[in-house]
Design a protein around this motif. Structure first.
Motif, PDB file in Angstrom:
ATOM      1  N   PRO A   4       0.253   2.773  -7.233  1.00 32.02           N
ATOM      2  CA  PRO A   4       0.538   2.731  -5.800  1.00 32.02           C
ATOM      3  C   PRO A   4      -0.613   3.359  -5.029  1.00 32.02           C
ATOM      4  O   PRO A   4      -1.158   4.380  -5.440  1.00 32.02           O
ATOM      5  CB  PRO A   4       1.810   3.572  -5.652  1.00 32.02           C
ATOM      6  CG  PRO A   4       2.401   3.646  -7.023  1.00 32.02           C
ATOM      7  CD  PRO A   4       1.257   3.527  -7.976  1.00 32.02           C
ATOM      8  N   ALA A   5      -0.981   2.735  -3.911  1.00 33.10           N
ATOM      9  CA  ALA A   5      -2.157   3.191  -3.166  1.00 33.10           C
ATOM     10  C   ALA A   5      -1.887   3.185  -1.666  1.00 33.10           C
ATOM     11  O   ALA A   5      -0.972   2.524  -1.184  1.00 33.10           O
ATOM     12  CB  ALA A   5      -3.334   2.282  -3.485  1.00 33.10           C
ATOM     13  N   ARG A   6      -2.704   3.956  -0.971  1.00 33.17           N
ATOM     14  CA  ARG A   6      -2.708   3.974   0.495  1.00 33.17           C
ATOM     15  C   ARG A   6      -4.116   3.601   0.942  1.00 33.17           C
ATOM     16  O   ARG A   6      -5.081   3.960   0.294  1.00 33.17           O
ATOM     17  CB  ARG A   6      -2.421   5.379   1.019  1.00 33.17           C
ATOM     18  CG  ARG A   6      -1.065   5.904   0.742  1.00 33.17           C
ATOM     19  CD  ARG A   6      -0.896   7.251   1.467  1.00 33.17           C
ATOM     20  NE  ARG A   6       0.172   8.030   0.916  1.00 33.17           N
ATOM     21  CZ  ARG A   6       1.453   7.888   1.239  1.00 33.17           C
ATOM     22  NH1 ARG A   6       1.805   6.975   2.099  1.00 33.17           N
ATOM     23  NH2 ARG A   6       2.377   8.641   0.707  1.00 33.17           N
ATOM     24  N   THR A   7      -4.184   2.935   2.074  1.00 30.55           N
ATOM     25  CA  THR A   7      -5.500   2.660   2.648  1.00 30.55           C
ATOM     26  C   THR A   7      -5.681   3.524   3.888  1.00 30.55           C
ATOM     27  O   THR A   7      -4.721   3.825   4.588  1.00 30.55           O
ATOM     28  CB  THR A   7      -5.655   1.172   3.016  1.00 30.55           C
ATOM     29  OG1 THR A   7      -4.607   0.808   3.908  1.00 30.55           O
ATOM     30  CG2 THR A   7      -5.612   0.294   1.785  1.00 30.55           C
ATOM     31  N   GLY A   8      -6.894   3.944   4.103  1.00 32.18           N
ATOM     32  CA  GLY A   8      -7.200   4.796   5.243  1.00 32.18           C
ATOM     33  C   GLY A   8      -8.649   4.652   5.621  1.00 32.18           C
ATOM     34  O   GLY A   8      -9.353   3.800   5.087  1.00 32.18           O
ATOM     35  N   PRO A   9      -9.108   5.525   6.501  1.00 32.13           N
ATOM     36  CA  PRO A   9     -10.494   5.425   6.970  1.00 32.13           C
ATOM     37  C   PRO A   9     -11.524   5.599   5.852  1.00 32.13           C
ATOM     38  O   PRO A   9     -12.613   5.062   5.917  1.00 32.13           O
ATOM     39  CB  PRO A   9     -10.629   6.539   8.007  1.00 32.13           C
ATOM     40  CG  PRO A   9      -9.400   7.355   7.929  1.00 32.13           C
ATOM     41  CD  PRO A   9      -8.387   6.605   7.127  1.00 32.13           C
ATOM     42  N   GLY A  10     -11.160   6.347   4.804  1.00 38.78           N
ATOM     43  CA  GLY A  10     -12.084   6.570   3.701  1.00 38.78           C
ATOM     44  C   GLY A  10     -11.979   5.532   2.602  1.00 38.78           C
ATOM     45  O   GLY A  10     -12.626   5.630   1.576  1.00 38.78           O
TER      46      GLY A  10
END
Length: 101
Positions: A4-10
């Motif tokens: 499971p992953a999150r996407t963000g500015p980095g």
């Protein structure tokens, strides 16, 4: 592993969970179907080998890897704020390979 992953500015990062005792754990699934069954069809994920997942989470102090958890739930808490785990998901149970260190 399907992680499971999150996407963000980095960019993309692995989501971390907590065991019932509050220990942070990385979670990996052996199939996309298992991930969707537990976390839902809209869950973003990345494919990582176990060594790559460990290398990703070790620098932030996470040593536990749970494989194929069967139930993940938000902690029960007041409706006005995050629960006792600061709004993080809590891992309640894992099947066969779970809890690997």
């Amino acid at each position: 592993m399907f992680v499971p992953a999150r996407t963000g500015p980095g960019g993309c990062t692995a989501r971390l969970f907590r065991t019932p005792l509050g220990e942070r754990t990385a979670v990996g699934f052996t199939s996309a179907a298992r991930l969707v069954e537990v976390l839902g069809p809209g869950t973003a994920y990345v494919r990582l080998a176990v060594p790559a997942l460990r290398a990703l989470v070790t620098p932030v102090g996470v040593r536990r890897l749970t494989v194929d958890p069967v139930l993940v739930a938000r902690p029960v808490g007041p409706a006005t704020g995050p629960g006792p785990t600061g709004g993080r998901s809590v891992l309640l149970s894992a099947s066969g390979g779970g809890g690997a260190r």
